[in-house]
Design an enzyme around this catalytic site. Structure first.
Site, PDB file in Angstrom:
ATOM      1  N   HIS A 141       0.839  -1.189   0.000  1.00  0.00           N
ATOM      2  CA  HIS A 141       0.000   0.000   0.000  1.00  0.00           C
ATOM      3  C   HIS A 141       0.882   1.249   0.000  1.00  0.00           C
ATOM      4  O   HIS A 141       2.076   1.182   0.315  1.00  0.00           O
ATOM      5  CB  HIS A 141      -0.920  -0.009   1.217  1.00  0.00           C
ATOM      6  CG  HIS A 141      -2.002  -1.045   1.118  1.00  0.00           C
ATOM      7  ND1 HIS A 141      -2.993  -1.186   2.054  1.00  0.00           N
ATOM      8  CD2 HIS A 141      -2.248  -1.996   0.182  1.00  0.00           C
ATOM      9  CE1 HIS A 141      -3.798  -2.180   1.698  1.00  0.00           C
ATOM     10  NE2 HIS A 141      -3.358  -2.685   0.572  1.00  0.00           N
ATOM     11  N   GLU A 166       1.241   3.668   1.954  1.00  0.00           N
ATOM     12  CA  GLU A 166       1.941   3.964   3.202  1.00  0.00           C
ATOM     13  C   GLU A 166       3.239   3.176   3.303  1.00  0.00           C
ATOM     14  O   GLU A 166       4.269   3.687   3.736  1.00  0.00           O
ATOM     15  CB  GLU A 166       1.038   3.615   4.397  1.00  0.00           C
ATOM     16  CG  GLU A 166      -0.247   4.445   4.502  1.00  0.00           C
ATOM     17  CD  GLU A 166      -1.430   3.817   3.777  1.00  0.00           C
ATOM     18  OE1 GLU A 166      -1.206   3.143   2.741  1.00  0.00           O
ATOM     19  OE2 GLU A 166      -2.571   4.003   4.235  1.00  0.00           O
TER      20      GLU A 166
HETATM   21 ZN   LIG Z   1      -3.185  -0.278   3.798  1.00  0.00          ZN
END
Ligand SMILES: [Zn+2]
Ligand SMILES: [Zn+2]
Lengths: 538, 184
Positions: free
Chosen positions: B58, B60
């Protein structure tokens, strides 16, 4: 002419040597661990088991019983009985638990002949003391479980019943009683519930999670191989730990159809740069310096992605040579053991993430790793040590192993929480009754002998969300139930406080992906010890 | 909701949105993020799940990996995250284990949200310190990016249902929760 050795016929010595070589080969193979699988309870299951439904029961003449039943069902709002598929609608007084019978039918006297302890559980002729009066015939009345109290008013119920009674019959007797909201998980539990609340039926259907048949089907396959794969995860843990890269946590991914290992990885949280340097010992003790990205589960999933990229996108640029270990993801082999399982991938092109694959991991994964498992769409997960403080797969913080007492807040001699608090080997006694029906569920949080530890919870297909909104559920009032057959007095309706609940991430309705998950109960050598502090996230 | 430093947070969220725009052109789910320390962007990230064939990559994680590869001891406890979509449960837990200072996000993640959307991983009792999470900054923009992406058929995922009839919707239902932006 010199005699040539007859190489065609092996001498006994040759045969012996060949066997020795074979044995050597086998020794290099990792020997499987001994143990068994314990089904995880889903959070829905844990929540549901605490509930009792309050219902009306009404005494009806046997002759009119079916007419009255029809009449009542006709006036009930649709779906009123959806949650009560596991309890019988009719019970003869002699089928009632004595506690309930004394409450609602105190005038009842036992008829001659057979005595029923619970439905289908005849004990034959029981001779009774002569002082007990007997009726000439079996009872003329039945108790009808009419409806949940929030679905009909008592007056309306009485009116409906009266329509089918002759005028000389006295006002129908109506009582409210409590019946288990959730269905029994096994025949044994059904019998216990029948003795305590109301005649209860065992059906092989669970609205709270995977079906008993699903569990059994998977276990048929996994029972034979889980020990072998868990041994690989454990070896990965030992290998990485011996290099000082991380805790003794390991994971492996298996393609279940062929049994082939896809990837193996250990915990590498202490590695802090691309040259595999590790954080200092003192930093390791603060615990905060370890990189969650290098948890064994994250690494082993990363390895699958890399294999897929190589397979499906041969043109993809190779990873930069300046960072061959791909720090901080560390999704390449770091130990010889990890390397040994990377030569050939059993994956086939075109696969999607980890769909269809099984994950074995020595410790219960943390929230991050558990959700990573879900994102990766694994088929099944088997983990070793339960991590009550940091694990996210179990639906309860405590797990009750079949045939054991729960250890709560175990402390060692120094008064500190025991390191092996969640260590299974320290906790379990051998339970030989490991038949399919006797498999335990994890996480009931009880003390004392637990009659509910067998089999998955099962019930009729119903609208599961119903139990959350309905108002006639109460937490089982422990003091209000005096068991007539059990010494523990806690055979059902076990209360799990919110604080004692876990995330149960393997199987949650709202999360779009659900799996089967088991706790591995190791019964092998004493090397199976949880060396992690309880605050460590695996 | 008028507050003093709104422009500050919006500025960083604009950078996160720019990353999400960039993700769309890369055939990735349009989630973008920036990590900010002392008012300066120190890392940017977009989703990389399709390219890496790894469902855990992801935005992040991508940004964090850049940050850590440059400095393994980066003081994340002095760093804030701005992300166009609420972090999922996995990322919410990772951020907590990394000891992030605060999280600011655009729209809620009803499917997997870990800072209130589905679970509250940022504040639930746990062994790691909690962090605050504030949602609703440029929520509509974040949603529109997602919608633009989802009308394109995602051919990789083996979904049984066809997404043929997906059309781009422009009206966005107002959310009950207020946009909460804390003072700095
Ligand atoms: Zn995530
Ligand atoms: Zn983890």
């Amino acid at each position: 002419m010199a005699t040539q050795p007859t190489a065609m016929i092996p001498t006994p010595d040759d045969i012996k040597k060949a066997f020795e070589a074979m044995e050597l080969d086998e020794k290099e193979e990792i020997s499987p661990r001994h143990g068994r699988l314990l089904r995880l309870k889903t959070l829905a299951e844990v929540k549901a088991f605490l509930l009792l439904d309050t219902v009306y029961v009404v005494k009806v003449p046997v002759k009119q019983s079916s007419k009255i039943l029809k009449a009542i069902d006709a006036v009930l709002p649709p779906g009123s009985l959806a949650n009560l598929q596991h309890v019988r609608r009719f019970a003869k007084p002699e089928q009632l638990p004595s506690r309930i019978r004394q409450l609602i039918d105190p005038g009842y006297v036992r008829p001659p002949g057979k005595v029923f302890l619970s439905p289908g559980c005849s004990v034959g002729n029981v001779s009774q003391p002569d002082t007990v009066p007997r009726e000439k015939k079996p009872s003329q009345n039945s108790w009808l479980l009419a409806a949940p109290v929030d679905s009909i008013g008592e007056k309306a119920l009485i009116e409906t019943v009266k329509q089918h009674l002759s005028e000389e019959t006295p006002e129908p007797e109506v009582h409210t009683i409590q019946v288990p909201h959730s269905a029994p998980s096994s025949m044994t539990v059904a019998t216990k519930l029948s003795k305590k609340f109301w005649p209860t039926i065992y059906k092989s259907y669970s609205p709270y999670g995977p079906q008993p048949a699903e569990w059994r089907w998977a276990e048929k396959e996994l029972d034979a191989v889980a020990g072998k794969h868990m041994a690989h995860a454990f070896e990965a843990a030992k290998a990485i730990h011996s290099l000082g890269y991380g805790y003794k946590i390991g994971a492996c991914i298996v393609e279940p159809k062929t049994g082939a290992l896809v990837s193996v990885a250990g915990d590498a949280r202490w590695i802090c740069n691309k040259d595999s340097q590790c954080v200092s010992q003192s930093d390791q003790e603060t615990r905060s310096k370890g990189s969650p990205m290098a948890h064994a589960v994250m690494r082993v999933i990363g390895m699958v992605g890399r294999q897929r990229v190589v397979m499906d996108r041969p043109a993809a640029p190779p990873s930069p040579t300046s960072n061959p270990i791909n720090y901080p993801f560390l999704d390449t082999a770091l130990t010889e053991f990890e390397e040994g399982h990377h030569s050939s991938s059993p994956l086939v092109p075109g696969g999607y993430l980890c769909t269809g694959l099984d994950l074995y991991v020595t410790h219960e994964p943390c929230v991050m790793c558990s959700m990573a498992i879900l994102h990766s769409r694994f088929n099944r997960v088997i983990f070793g040590h339960h991590m009550p403080k940091t694990g996210a797969l179990c639906a309860t913080k405590e797990i009750k192993l079949p045939g054991t007492r729960t250890k709560k807040g175990v402390t060692n001699k120094n008064g500190k929480p025991s390191k092996s608090h969640s260590d299974n080997t320290a906790n379990h006694e051998t339970n030989n009754s490991n038949t399919k029906e006797n498999r335990g569920n994890v996480g009931t949080g009880t003390t004392g002998p637990d009659p509910q530890n067998s089999g998955a919870l099962s019930v009729q297909p119903i609208n599961v969300t119903g139990y959350q909104n309905s108002t006639n559920h109460i937490k089982n009032p422990k003091d209000g139930i005096s068991s007539d057959s059990e010494s523990s007095g806690q055979s059902s309706g076990i209360e799990v406080a919110d604080a004692d609940k876990g995330y149960g991430l393997f199987h949650r309705q709202e999360l779009n992906w659900r799996m089967l998950a088991w706790l591995w109960i190791d019964e092998g050598k004493s090397d199976w010890v949880n060396e992690l502090g309880e605050e460590v996230s695996a | 909701m008028e507050i003093e430093n709104r422009a500050y947070h919006e500025g960083h969220m604009r950078s996160a949105l720019a990353m999400a725009e960039f993700a769309i052109t890369n055939d990735e789910t349009p989630v973008g993020c920036v990590f900010v320390r002392n008012g300066e962007i120190v890392a940017r990230g977009i989703n990389d799940t399709n390219k890496s064939m790894n469902g855990t990559r992801h935005a992040e994680f991508q940004a964090l990996s850049k940050l850590l590869s440059e400095d393994p001891n980066f003081p994340l406890h002095e760093t804030d995250l701005y992300v166009t979509v609420e972090p999922c449960i996995m990322c919410a837990s990772a951020l907590r284990q990394f000891r992030i200072r605060a999280v600011y996000f655009g729209c809620n993640n009803d499917k997997f949200g870990g800072t209130g959307g589905v679970l509250g991983i940022h504040t639930d009792p746990s062994v790691d310190p909690t962090y605050p999470a504030y949602g609703g900054i440029f929520r509509e923009e974040a949603i529109m990016l997602l919608r633009r992406f989802y009308v394109q058929e995602n051919e990789k995922a083996p979904e049984p249902k066809m997404k043929k009839n997906r059309v781009l919707k422009f009206e966005i239902q107002p959310v009950a929760a207020k946009v909460v932006i804390p003072p700095l």
